[in-house]
Design a protein around this motif. Structure first.
Motif, PDB file in Angstrom:
ATOM      1  N   SER A  49     -11.193   6.752 -33.755  1.00  0.00           N
ATOM      2  CA  SER A  49     -11.490   6.090 -32.781  1.00  0.00           C
ATOM      3  C   SER A  49     -11.927   6.953 -31.669  1.00  0.00           C
ATOM      4  CB  SER A  49     -10.287   5.154 -32.306  1.00  0.00           C
ATOM      5  OG  SER A  49      -9.353   5.903 -32.223  1.00  0.00           O
ATOM      6  N   ARG A  87      -9.853   0.233 -28.284  1.00  0.00           N
ATOM      7  CA  ARG A  87      -8.497  -0.046 -28.706  1.00  0.00           C
ATOM      8  C   ARG A  87      -8.208  -1.176 -29.424  1.00  0.00           C
ATOM      9  NH1 ARG A  87      -6.962   2.606 -23.595  1.00  0.00           N
ATOM     10  NH2 ARG A  87      -7.339   0.718 -22.535  1.00  0.00           N
ATOM     11  N   GLU A  93     -13.263   2.743 -23.827  1.00  0.00           N
ATOM     12  CA  GLU A  93     -12.140   2.962 -24.511  1.00  0.00           C
ATOM     13  C   GLU A  93     -11.241   1.669 -24.570  1.00  0.00           C
ATOM     14  OE1 GLU A  93      -7.681   5.484 -24.148  1.00  0.00           O
ATOM     15  OE2 GLU A  93      -9.647   6.304 -23.233  1.00  0.00           O
ATOM     16  N   LEU A 112      -6.336   6.970 -27.247  1.00  0.00           N
ATOM     17  CA  LEU A 112      -6.748   6.778 -28.592  1.00  0.00           C
ATOM     18  C   LEU A 112      -5.713   8.032 -29.198  1.00  0.00           C
ATOM     19  CD1 LEU A 112     -10.415   6.083 -27.960  1.00  0.00           C
ATOM     20  CD2 LEU A 112      -8.523   4.277 -28.711  1.00  0.00           C
ATOM     21  N   ARG A 144      -8.208  -0.627 -33.854  1.00  0.00           N
ATOM     22  CA  ARG A 144      -6.910  -1.013 -34.444  1.00  0.00           C
ATOM     23  C   ARG A 144      -6.656  -1.401 -35.829  1.00  0.00           C
ATOM     24  NH1 ARG A 144      -4.250  -5.569 -31.284  1.00  0.00           N
ATOM     25  NH2 ARG A 144      -5.918  -6.611 -30.869  1.00  0.00           N
TER      26      ARG A 144
END
Length: 167
Positions: free
Chosen positions: A109, A163, A159, A104, A167
């Motif tokens: 995030s 992701r 994670e 990241l 985004r």
């Protein structure tokens, strides 16, 4: 109606609804305060809800719900693990500091990842190296010291969803 106006109205409505849910409204002053706060939030952040004809919330909702499910499941497992450590003082534990590698890049995030790790009992994020992509974590019962293995055990569970969601 312009897209930014539609977005601000939606943010105002959602903000006011959340205000009503989290406060125990006992008089008119609290309703007025909620309206003022919702208006302020919609003016400041109202234009980010809709970037095209489709709501960001609508497109990200499945990932958000999945993330919450994973977070609550991991918190439940970690709580039971810490309870076992507390109940059985002879249970061998090996506290220590480890680091995990994150792919990241965004501040938001990385913050969500660090907070999610900290919310699971037995782990505490103590530092983030954004440039190198490392999170430094205190772990109540270290199971590995290799970065790849620690990343797999601690970071990957959050994670992979982050992701897609952030985004």
């Amino acid at each position: 109606m312009k897209l930014s106006t539609k977005s601000k109205i939606t943010v105002f409505t959602l903000s006011f609804f959340v205000w009503i849910l989290i406060t125990a409204i006992t008089d008119v002053q609290e309703i007025i305060a909620g309206l003022v706060v919702a208006l302020f939030v919609s003016l400041v952040a109202g234009k980010i809800l809709f970037k095209s004809g489709r709501s960001i919330i609508a497109s990200k909702a499945p990932y958000f719900l999945l993330y919450l499910l994973v977070l609550f499941w991991e918190m439940l497992k970690a709580n039971l693990n810490v309870v076992m450590i507390v109940v059985n003082p002879y249970l061998p534990i090996k506290p220590g500091f480890i680091r995990i590698k994150s792919k990241l890049k965004e501040d938001a995030s990385l913050t969500v990842l660090a907070n999610s790790i900290t919310l699971t009992p037995g782990t505490l994020t103590v530092d983030i190296d954004k440039d190198e992509g490392f999170l430094y974590i205190h772990w109540i019962n270290v199971k590995a010291f290799e970065v790849d293995k620690c990343t797999e055990l601690i970071g990957d569970r959050f994670e992979s969803i982050l992701r897609r969601f952030m985004r």
